[in-house]
Scaffold this motif. Structure first.
Motif, PDB file in Angstrom:
ATOM      1  N   ALA A 245     -16.246  25.943  76.368  1.00  0.00           N
ATOM      2  CA  ALA A 245     -16.227  25.945  74.906  1.00  0.00           C
ATOM      3  C   ALA A 245     -15.978  24.547  74.355  1.00  0.00           C
ATOM      4  O   ALA A 245     -16.622  24.123  73.382  1.00  0.00           O
ATOM      5  CB  ALA A 245     -15.167  26.919  74.401  1.00  0.00           C
ATOM      6  N   ARG A 248     -19.141  22.544  74.774  1.00  0.00           N
ATOM      7  CA  ARG A 248     -20.152  22.923  73.794  1.00  0.00           C
ATOM      8  C   ARG A 248     -19.833  22.350  72.416  1.00  0.00           C
ATOM      9  O   ARG A 248     -20.732  21.856  71.715  1.00  0.00           O
ATOM     10  CB  ARG A 248     -20.255  24.450  73.712  1.00  0.00           C
ATOM     11  CG  ARG A 248     -20.956  25.087  74.907  1.00  0.00           C
ATOM     12  CD  ARG A 248     -20.942  26.611  74.793  1.00  0.00           C
ATOM     13  NE  ARG A 248     -21.722  27.248  75.837  1.00  0.00           N
ATOM     14  CZ  ARG A 248     -21.809  28.559  76.015  1.00  0.00           C
ATOM     15  NH1 ARG A 248     -21.141  29.385  75.191  1.00  0.00           N
ATOM     16  NH2 ARG A 248     -22.544  29.070  76.987  1.00  0.00           N
ATOM     17  N   ARG A 249     -18.563  22.399  72.022  1.00  0.00           N
ATOM     18  CA  ARG A 249     -18.197  21.812  70.725  1.00  0.00           C
ATOM     19  C   ARG A 249     -18.489  20.316  70.715  1.00  0.00           C
ATOM     20  O   ARG A 249     -18.957  19.775  69.709  1.00  0.00           O
ATOM     21  CB  ARG A 249     -16.729  22.074  70.412  1.00  0.00           C
ATOM     22  CG  ARG A 249     -16.473  23.413  69.737  1.00  0.00           C
ATOM     23  CD  ARG A 249     -15.064  23.515  69.202  1.00  0.00           C
ATOM     24  NE  ARG A 249     -14.077  23.470  70.272  1.00  0.00           N
ATOM     25  CZ  ARG A 249     -13.704  24.524  70.987  1.00  0.00           C
ATOM     26  NH1 ARG A 249     -14.240  25.710  70.765  1.00  0.00           N
ATOM     27  NH2 ARG A 249     -12.796  24.406  71.932  1.00  0.00           N
ATOM     28  N   ASP A 300     -15.075  28.843  67.118  1.00  0.00           N
ATOM     29  CA  ASP A 300     -15.026  29.608  68.355  1.00  0.00           C
ATOM     30  C   ASP A 300     -16.356  30.258  68.692  1.00  0.00           C
ATOM     31  O   ASP A 300     -16.769  30.281  69.856  1.00  0.00           O
ATOM     32  CB  ASP A 300     -13.952  30.696  68.243  1.00  0.00           C
ATOM     33  CG  ASP A 300     -12.595  30.122  67.922  1.00  0.00           C
ATOM     34  OD1 ASP A 300     -11.893  29.701  68.852  1.00  0.00           O
ATOM     35  OD2 ASP A 300     -12.232  30.078  66.731  1.00  0.00           O
ATOM     36  N   HIS A 303     -19.301  27.201  68.208  1.00  0.00           N
ATOM     37  CA  HIS A 303     -18.908  25.895  68.762  1.00  0.00           C
ATOM     38  C   HIS A 303     -19.185  24.769  67.763  1.00  0.00           C
ATOM     39  O   HIS A 303     -19.558  23.657  68.143  1.00  0.00           O
ATOM     40  CB  HIS A 303     -19.609  25.650  70.100  1.00  0.00           C
ATOM     41  CG  HIS A 303     -19.454  26.807  71.048  1.00  0.00           C
ATOM     42  ND1 HIS A 303     -18.237  27.142  71.608  1.00  0.00           N
ATOM     43  CD2 HIS A 303     -20.337  27.719  71.505  1.00  0.00           C
ATOM     44  CE1 HIS A 303     -18.389  28.214  72.371  1.00  0.00           C
ATOM     45  NE2 HIS A 303     -19.644  28.591  72.324  1.00  0.00           N
TER      46      HIS A 303
END
Length: 422
Positions: A245, A248-249, A300, A303
Motif C-alpha cells: 500500500a 502504491r501511494r 486506503d 492509494h
C-alpha cells in the motif's frame, strides 16, 4: 483572459478570502448557516465575483457529449457549442471537458488513437479537432477550459483485441492489468508513468487550455473478490517500502509531483487541479481524518494521498467530490466542507466543492434529493467557510435537463450575475 488554475483568477481569490476574513473563521469559530463570516457586503460581492462556477462534461460512455457515437462532425460540434452556451447562460465560468476518457484522445495525438466516443471506432479520425474547438469557443464565451484527463484507465472492458490495432496498450501488453471488468495501466511501472504524462501533456503544448484536470481514478476502486495483480512490479520496484500500500501511494505521489513539475516547466500559466473522492480518511482511521465513517477512503482504497498533494503544493486547486446531502449519517456534507477548508488553509491551493447535481430529482435517490433546494443549501452552507472558492457541478447533461429545477434554484439564489475572468 485570467486563469482559474495556477495562482490565477479563482485560486488567488481564495487566498484573499482567507487573508481577509479574520481570526474567527481561521480558528474554527462558529457561524450561523448562510452567514459569510467576517465580510462586509462589498467583500461578499467581491468574493462572489471571483468564485469558481464549473461544470464537468463527461465523454466516457457518451454520458454528456457527444450524445451518441457516430454523429457527423457538424452535429458533434453543434452539441458541444450548445453545452458551452448553456454553461454561459447558467452564469458559470469554467467547463471541465473530458478529453482523454479511455487512453484515447479528443485531439490529433501522436501518442494515442482518436477516442471511440466520437465515431464509435477507436482510432477513426472524426474530421475535426474537438479540443481545439472547445478551447476557442469556451474562451469566446468567457469560459475557462480545463482539459480533463484520466491517467490510468485504458478500457471499460478486459479484451485488448478490442483496442485499436496501434494502441499503446496492445504494443505493450506488459503495461496493462485487467481488474473489475476494465483494463488499467499499471501505476507501478515507471515507463507507464512517463508515457501517460507524455500523452496528456501533448495537449498542454498544443492548446491554450487553462488547466490540466484529473478526477478520482488512480488505482481502481476496490472490487470484492478481485486482486489488482501488480506482483511483478512490486517485486521489481517495491523493495524500499514497508508494504504494498505504501509503495502504491508513492507511485501515485510520483505521478502527481512529476506532472506538477512538468506543467510548470512546459506552460507555467496552466493550472493543475484534481477532483478526488470526497473522503481522504475517516477519523477512525487517522486522527487527521474527517468526522465521517464507512465508505471509500482515497488514501486506503485508491492509494491517493490527496491531503498530501495539497500540503506539498503540488496542485493548484482541489475539487473534492462531496456527493452527499447535508445530514447524511455516514458522510455528511456539512462535516466535510469545513474539513477540506482546514486542509487548504494557508497552502495557496484553491478549494472548489464538487456537487452531485446528477442526484437532484433522481427517483432512485433519497427524498432529500427530490427537493430542488438541496443543492442551493449546499452553496449557502459553504459560504460559512471563506476558504471555499466555488463549486463544480456533475454534470453537463443535468445542466441541460435539470428535471426538478435544482440548477435553476442555484442560479437564482447564488449566481445573480454572470462572471467573467478578470
Amino acid at each position: 483572459m485570467g486563469l482559474i488554475g495556477r495562482r490565477g483568477f479563482v485560486a488567488g481569490a481564495a487566498l484573499t478570502m482567507l487573508a481577509s476574513t479574520g481570526a474567527s473563521a481561521r480558528e474554527g469559530g462558529s457561524a450561523e448557516a448562510g452567514a459569510d463570516v467576517g465580510a462586509d457586503p462589498a467583500e461578499r460581492t467581491r468574493r462572489a465575483a471571483n468564485a469558481f462556477r464549473g461544470v464537468w462534461i463527461a465523454t466516457v460512455f457518451n454520458r454528456d457529449w457527444p450524445s451518441r457515437r457516430g454523429l457527423s462532425a457538424q452535429a458533434q460540434r453543434a452539441e458541444l457549442l450548445a453545452h458551452l452556451d448553456r454553461a454561459a447562460a447558467r452564469r458559470l465560468n469554467a467547463v471541465l471537458l473530458q478529453v482523454r476518457p479511455t487512453a484515447d484522445a479528443l485531439w490529433p495525438s501522436p501518442h494515442e488513437p482518436w477516442a471511440e466516443c466520437l465515431t464509435g471506432v477507436q482510432g477513426r479520425d472524426p474530421g475535426w479537432d474537438p479540443l481545439g474547438t472547445a478551447v476557442e469557443e469556451a474562451h469566446a464565451r468567457g469560459l475557462e477550459l480545463h482539459a480533463w484527463f484520466n491517467p490510468y484507465r485504458v478500457a471499460n472492458h478486459t479484451d485488448p483485441t478490442r483496442l485499436s490495432a496501434d494502441h499503446p496498450a496492445r504494443r505493450h501488453p506488459e503495461w496493462i492489468v485487467p481488474y473489475g471488468g476494465k483494463l488499467h495501466y499499471n501505476p507501478g511501472l515507471p515507463e507507464v508513468r512517463q508515457f501517460v504524462q507524455d500523452a496528456m501533456f501533448d495537449a498542454v503544448g498544443r492548446y491554450e487550455i487553462d488547466a490540466v484536470h484529473w478526477d478520482d481514478y488512480f488505482y481502481p476502486y476496490p472490487v470484492a473478490g478481485e486482486t489488482f495483480d501488480d506482483d511483478e512490479a512490486f517485486a521489481r520496484y517495491g523493495g524500499g517500502f514497508g508494504n504494498r500500500a505504501a509503495w502504491r501511494r508513492n507511485n501515485v505521489d510520483l505521478l502527481v509531483s512529476e506532472a506538477s513539475a512538468r506543467i510548470k516547466q512546459l506552460a507555467p500559466q496552466v493550472g493543475f487541479g484534481i477532483s478526488p473522492c470526497g473522503v481522504w480518511r475517516h477519523s477512525t482511521s487517522d486522527p487527521l481524518g474527517s468526522n465521517t465513517r464507512l465508505g471509500v477512503q482515497s488514501y486506503d482504497s485508491l492509494h491517493a494521498d490527496t491531503r498530501k498533494w495539497v500540503k506539498e503544493g503540488w496542485i493548484d486547486y482541489i475539487v473534492p467530490q462531496l456527493y452527499w446531502h447535508i445530514g447524511h449519517t455516514a458522510t455528511d456534507y456539512a462535516k466535510l466542507v469545513p474539513w477540506w477548508e482546514a486542509v487548504v488553509r494557508d497552502t495557496g491551493v484553491g478549494l472548489y466543492i464538487g456537487e452531485a447535481l446528477y442526484k437532484a430529482g433522481d427517483p432512485a435517490q433519497p427524498a432529500v434529493w427530490q427537493d430542488k433546494k438541496e443543492l442551493s443549501r449546499h452553496l449557502t452552507l459553504a459560504k460559512r467557510y471563506p476558504g471555499v472558492g466555488g463549486h463544480c457541478f456533475f454534470a453537463a447533461l443535468e445542466i441541460d435537463k435539470d428535471p426538478i429545477g435544482a440548477m435553476a434554484a442555484v442560479v437564482a439564489d447564488h449566481y445573480p450575475t454572470s462572471v467573467r475572468p478578470s
